[in-house]
Design a protein around this motif. Structure first.
Motif, PDB file in Angstrom:
ATOM      1  N   SER A   1       0.838  -1.195   0.000  1.00 48.48           N
ATOM      2  CA  SER A   1       0.000   0.000   0.000  1.00 48.48           C
ATOM      3  C   SER A   1       0.875   1.248   0.000  1.00 48.48           C
ATOM      4  O   SER A   1       2.064   1.201   0.318  1.00 48.48           O
ATOM      5  N   VAL A   2       0.265   2.389  -0.348  1.00 44.25           N
ATOM      6  CA  VAL A   2       1.016   3.650  -0.384  1.00 44.25           C
ATOM      7  C   VAL A   2       1.550   3.993   1.000  1.00 44.25           C
ATOM      8  O   VAL A   2       2.708   4.409   1.158  1.00 44.25           O
ATOM      9  N   ARG A   3       0.712   3.811   2.023  1.00 40.63           N
ATOM     10  CA  ARG A   3       1.141   4.124   3.385  1.00 40.63           C
ATOM     11  C   ARG A   3       2.294   3.226   3.828  1.00 40.63           C
ATOM     12  O   ARG A   3       3.202   3.664   4.546  1.00 40.63           O
ATOM     13  N   HIS A   4       2.254   1.964   3.398  1.00 38.51           N
ATOM     14  CA  HIS A   4       3.338   1.053   3.752  1.00 38.51           C
ATOM     15  C   HIS A   4       4.641   1.500   3.096  1.00 38.51           C
ATOM     16  O   HIS A   4       5.708   1.483   3.738  1.00 38.51           O
ATOM     17  N   ARG A   5       4.585   1.919   1.827  1.00 42.35           N
ATOM     18  CA  ARG A   5       5.796   2.370   1.138  1.00 42.35           C
ATOM     19  C   ARG A   5       6.352   3.648   1.770  1.00 42.35           C
ATOM     20  O   ARG A   5       7.563   3.790   1.946  1.00 42.35           O
ATOM     21  N   LEU A   6       5.450   4.556   2.141  1.00 42.27           N
ATOM     22  CA  LEU A   6       5.901   5.770   2.816  1.00 42.27           C
ATOM     23  C   LEU A   6       6.489   5.439   4.186  1.00 42.27           C
ATOM     24  O   LEU A   6       7.481   6.046   4.621  1.00 42.27           O
ATOM     25  N   GLY A   7       5.863   4.474   4.845  1.00 44.42           N
ATOM     26  CA  GLY A   7       6.384   4.045   6.145  1.00 44.42           C
ATOM     27  C   GLY A   7       7.771   3.438   6.040  1.00 44.42           C
ATOM     28  O   GLY A   7       8.623   3.651   6.905  1.00 44.42           O
ATOM     29  N   ARG A   8       8.007   2.701   4.977  1.00 51.18           N
ATOM     30  CA  ARG A   8       9.330   2.106   4.764  1.00 51.18           C
ATOM     31  C   ARG A   8      10.394   3.193   4.602  1.00 51.18           C
ATOM     32  O   ARG A   8      11.522   3.058   5.091  1.00 51.18           O
TER      33      ARG A   8
ATOM     34  N   CYS B   1       9.249  17.663  12.046  1.00 45.72           N
ATOM     35  CA  CYS B   1      10.289  16.639  12.233  1.00 45.72           C
ATOM     36  C   CYS B   1      10.045  15.854  13.512  1.00 45.72           C
ATOM     37  O   CYS B   1      10.234  14.627  13.557  1.00 45.72           O
ATOM     38  N   ASN B   2       9.626  16.546  14.554  1.00 45.97           N
ATOM     39  CA  ASN B   2       9.336  15.882  15.822  1.00 45.97           C
ATOM     40  C   ASN B   2       8.207  14.875  15.649  1.00 45.97           C
ATOM     41  O   ASN B   2       8.282  13.731  16.122  1.00 45.97           O
ATOM     42  N   ARG B   3       7.165  15.290  14.929  1.00 42.87           N
ATOM     43  CA  ARG B   3       6.012  14.411  14.710  1.00 42.87           C
ATOM     44  C   ARG B   3       6.389  13.207  13.860  1.00 42.87           C
ATOM     45  O   ARG B   3       5.967  12.074  14.126  1.00 42.87           O
ATOM     46  N   LEU B   4       7.207  13.414  12.827  1.00 48.72           N
ATOM     47  CA  LEU B   4       7.644  12.295  11.988  1.00 48.72           C
ATOM     48  C   LEU B   4       8.478  11.304  12.795  1.00 48.72           C
ATOM     49  O   LEU B   4       8.374  10.088  12.601  1.00 48.72           O
ATOM     50  N   SER B   5       9.281  11.812  13.707  1.00 45.71           N
ATOM     51  CA  SER B   5      10.074  10.931  14.566  1.00 45.71           C
ATOM     52  C   SER B   5       9.176  10.089  15.463  1.00 45.71           C
ATOM     53  O   SER B   5       9.428   8.903  15.686  1.00 45.71           O
ATOM     54  N   GLU B   6       8.098  10.698  15.970  1.00 44.32           N
ATOM     55  CA  GLU B   6       7.145   9.957  16.803  1.00 44.32           C
ATOM     56  C   GLU B   6       6.441   8.877  15.996  1.00 44.32           C
ATOM     57  O   GLU B   6       6.203   7.770  16.497  1.00 44.32           O
ATOM     58  N   MET B   7       6.112   9.195  14.744  1.00 36.98           N
ATOM     59  CA  MET B   7       5.451   8.207  13.884  1.00 36.98           C
ATOM     60  C   MET B   7       6.398   7.052  13.561  1.00 36.98           C
ATOM     61  O   MET B   7       5.974   5.896  13.504  1.00 36.98           O
ATOM     62  N   ARG B   8       7.661   7.364  13.366  1.00 42.37           N
ATOM     63  CA  ARG B   8       8.640   6.332  13.016  1.00 42.37           C
ATOM     64  C   ARG B   8       8.870   5.368  14.171  1.00 42.37           C
ATOM     65  O   ARG B   8       8.906   4.152  13.997  1.00 42.37           O
ATOM     66  N   THR B   9       9.014   5.913  15.375  1.00 41.08           N
ATOM     67  CA  THR B   9       9.290   5.098  16.564  1.00 41.08           C
ATOM     68  C   THR B   9       8.426   5.608  17.702  1.00 41.08           C
ATOM     69  O   THR B   9       8.718   6.680  18.246  1.00 41.08           O
ATOM     70  N   PRO B  10       7.375   4.902  18.093  1.00 35.90           N
ATOM     71  CA  PRO B  10       6.466   5.399  19.126  1.00 35.90           C
ATOM     72  C   PRO B  10       7.050   5.361  20.530  1.00 35.90           C
ATOM     73  O   PRO B  10       6.463   5.873  21.465  1.00 35.90           O
ATOM     74  N   TYR B  11       8.228   4.754  20.697  1.00 39.14           N
ATOM     75  CA  TYR B  11       8.874   4.723  22.012  1.00 39.14           C
ATOM     76  C   TYR B  11      10.208   5.456  21.904  1.00 39.14           C
ATOM     77  O   TYR B  11      10.661   5.819  20.832  1.00 39.14           O
ATOM     78  N   GLY B  12      10.839   5.648  23.046  1.00 41.17           N
ATOM     79  CA  GLY B  12      12.106   6.364  23.046  1.00 41.17           C
ATOM     80  C   GLY B  12      11.928   7.872  23.153  1.00 41.17           C
ATOM     81  O   GLY B  12      12.895   8.619  23.110  1.00 41.17           O
ATOM     82  N   ARG B  13      10.679   8.364  23.286  1.00 42.29           N
ATOM     83  CA  ARG B  13      10.434   9.788  23.442  1.00 42.29           C
ATOM     84  C   ARG B  13      10.423  10.130  24.920  1.00 42.29           C
ATOM     85  O   ARG B  13      10.230   9.278  25.782  1.00 42.29           O
ATOM     86  N   ASP B  14      10.634  11.385  25.266  1.00 40.60           N
ATOM     87  CA  ASP B  14      10.655  11.785  26.668  1.00 40.60           C
ATOM     88  C   ASP B  14       9.991  13.144  26.829  1.00 40.60           C
ATOM     89  O   ASP B  14       9.443  13.725  25.881  1.00 40.60           O
ATOM     90  N   GLY B  15      10.037  13.675  28.057  1.00 44.37           N
ATOM     91  CA  GLY B  15       9.370  14.934  28.346  1.00 44.37           C
ATOM     92  C   GLY B  15       9.884  16.103  27.530  1.00 44.37           C
ATOM     93  O   GLY B  15       9.121  17.014  27.174  1.00 44.37           O
ATOM     94  N   ALA B  16      11.190  16.106  27.225  1.00 45.16           N
ATOM     95  CA  ALA B  16      11.755  17.193  26.429  1.00 45.16           C
ATOM     96  C   ALA B  16      11.181  17.190  25.013  1.00 45.16           C
ATOM     97  O   ALA B  16      10.878  18.250  24.446  1.00 45.16           O
ATOM     98  N   ASP B  17      11.024  16.008  24.444  1.00 39.90           N
ATOM     99  CA  ASP B  17      10.420  15.902  23.109  1.00 39.90           C
ATOM    100  C   ASP B  17       8.984  16.419  23.132  1.00 39.90           C
ATOM    101  O   ASP B  17       8.538  17.129  22.224  1.00 39.90           O
TER     102      ASP B  17
END
Length: 546
Positions: free
Chosen positions: A25-32, A74-90
């Motif tokens: 799917s298009v979303r899968h390719r963008l996700g890759r 960029c912050n939002r794209l990082s959250e979408m890429r990896t839903p963990y590893g974020r903290d209060g500063a982010d």
């Protein structure tokens, strides 16, 4: 930008955004593309460039807003890429950039900037206070164990400052408890004179610098320092009309009150349904009042077959057995009841007394089969050796049961008990404020009953009285002779959820029970989802017929 391996496909910060979409799917390719190991470095580089652009564009409001938009994206794209590893500063960085974008829509620049700064200030005060209060409910923080545990991790304990703190455990524990105290007390800064408030803010800055140095998280400095300017602005304008703060507090209070009243009314409606002609029955006697429900076979009670008694889990309703009870009632009389303190059961009698009273009311004098879920196994353990039942209970089914040894260990460990209490306090807060009505919750995620049953079950679980009673039952239920009593039942079957299969297999060995696993199920969904509940019912039926 200096990290490499952690973003690779086998690293702990690998991208996972494409996994939720169908391959091709298009979303899968963008996700890759988003999940590629090089993507985080590109995002970090763009963020760095935009961040440098903020001070360079000082005085140019449009360029600064554009830079904020780039950082937020960029912050939002990082959250979408990896839903963990974020903290209060982010999270704080995301809040600041998003507020900047929203307030940029206001044509009046002065008003736009004023609302932006007040919004960030409000968020900063709220974030610190909520963080401190939340930590206060966590036993590991109040006992001083949280920071030492964090410094033991690979991600946050590699730096030289972390090593120094590990060598001084008393200092480390003092810093842990002190963090709870100052965060919870942060709103007091708005009551201080300006000079003292400045000193207090400087102390907070020192804290973030210490965190950044210890855990090697420089973004902790930039993420939170970015909000302190807004706090200073609020302190400097304390004499002016605070229409924004008043509006936010007023709207928040109004929404919270409305939510609480709506939830309260829904719980009342659920109670009225229980009192209706199609609701559960109530039996009164010297023991008090017990609420129960009986499902008979279509042809009426069959005295040649055992009566099946279903024991609910901790804080769970009669409806939690809805799928299992409905299918078993095709051939057997099925009894469900609420233990003391739950629902409309008002009694100080034991579970055995209540079960005996219900069976007498039904005129059931023959064989009884007990089927339990979760902590209901300990309730059954309290009466399976009772003289009134020893010649009647020959078979017992435990569905994802509570291991008495593990429960005893959890209750004697202050940290584990603290985590349980913390979870219950959060649930109680959600119940009182009605948040559970508007946000996804674990009860609805692991239960899928028919609409009426689902409604009754959710309102029951989020009843403040039932939540408080579940804490009482958790801390008071007897575990001393539970294993010995369960072993005395002639034949026992333990049905485990896939989530707890390993732990449940050990319990099965302890009580010498047969063992089955419902693959894919979790502790609540094993009887909450129809497909899993049907497998449970089939296993129970086979066990009865053996």
């Amino acid at each position: 930008m200096s990290l490499k391996k952690v973003f690779n496909e086998d690293g702990y910060l690998r991208g996972v955004s494409a996994q939720q979409y169908p391959p091709g799917s298009v979303r899968h390719r963008l996700g890759r593309v988003l999940d590629h190991p090089r993507t985080p470095k590109i995002l970090a580089g763009v963020t760095l460039a935009a961040s440098a652009g903020l001070p360079l564009a000082r005085g140019n409001r449009k360029l600064q807003i554009a830079a904020a938009a780039i950082i937020g994206t960029c912050n939002r794209l990082s959250e979408m890429r990896t839903p963990y590893g974020r903290d209060g500063a982010d999270q704080m960085t995301a809040v600041i950039t998003q507020y900047r974008l929203l307030t940029a829509l206001i044509a009046d620049e002065q008003k736009s900037d004023d609302i932006f700064l007040r919004a960030v200030n409000f968020q900063a005060g709220l974030s610190y206070a909520v963080s401190g209060i939340s930590k206060a409910f966590g036993s590991s923080w109040l006992q001083g164990d949280a920071l030492p545990e964090v410094l033991q991790t690979e991600a946050y304990g590699r730096g030289p400052a972390a090593e120094i703190l590990r060598r001084h455990p008393k200092l480390c524990r003092a810093l842990t408890v002190g963090t709870v105290a100052w965060e919870a007390a942060f709103p007091l800064i708005y009551t201080l004179p300006r000079l003292q408030a400045t000193y207090a803010l400087s102390a907070v800055k020192s804290f973030h610098v210490g965190v950044a140095a210890t855990m090697e998280l420089p973004r902790f400095v930039w993420g939170f320092f970015g909000s302190h300017g807004a706090v200073g602005y609020a302190l400097d304008t304390r004499g002016e009309k605070r229409t924004f703060e008043k509006s936010v507090l007023g709207i928040s209070a109004g929404v919270t009150l409305a939510s609480a009243l709506i939830a309260r009314e829904k719980r009342k409606i659920a109670d009225q349904r229980r009192l209706g002609p199609k609701g559960a029955k109530r039996l009164e006697g010297d023991f008090g009042v017990v609420e129960y429900y009986v499902n008979h076979p279509p042809g009426g009670p069959d005295q040649s077959k055992p009566v099946v008694v279903l024991e609910c889990g901790l804080g769970q309703s009669l409806e939690s057995w809805e799928w299992v009870a409905g299918r078993l009632a095709v051939n057997y009389t099925v009894v469900r009841y609420h233990r003391p303190g739950y629902g409309f059961t008002k009694s100080r009698a034991s579970s055995g007394d209540l079960v005996a009273a219900i069976l007498d009311e039904l005129g059931a004098a023959g064989e009884v089969m007990i089927v339990t879920h979760s902590i209901g196994s300990l309730s059954a353990a309290s009466y399976v050796t009772d003289p009134r039942f020893t010649d009647r209970i020959h078979k017992l089914v435990i569905v994802d049961g509570t291991d008495p040894d593990l429960l005893g260990a959890d209750r004697s460990d202050r940290r584990r008990l603290g985590k349980f209490i913390q979870a219950q306090v959060h649930t109680l807060f959600a119940a009182v404020t009605g948040i559970y009505e508007w946000a996804p919750n674990s009860v609805e995620r692991q239960a899928g009953y028919t609409p009426d049953a689902q409604y009754a079950h959710v309102q029951f679980v989020f009843s403040p009285r039932n939540i408080v009673n579940s804490v009482r039952e958790y801390t008071k239920v007897d575990t001393d002779f539970a294993l010995a009593n369960l072993r005395k039942v002639k034949s026992t079957l333990l049905i485990a959820s896939g989530e707890n299969a390993e732990q449940q297999s050990l319990l099965a060995e302890k009580i010498k029970a047969s063992f089955e696993v419902i693959d894919g199920s979790a502790h609540r969904s094993i009887i909450g989802y129809k497909n899993y509940a049907e497998q449970v019912e089939s296993a129970v039926r086979r066990f009865i017929d053996e």
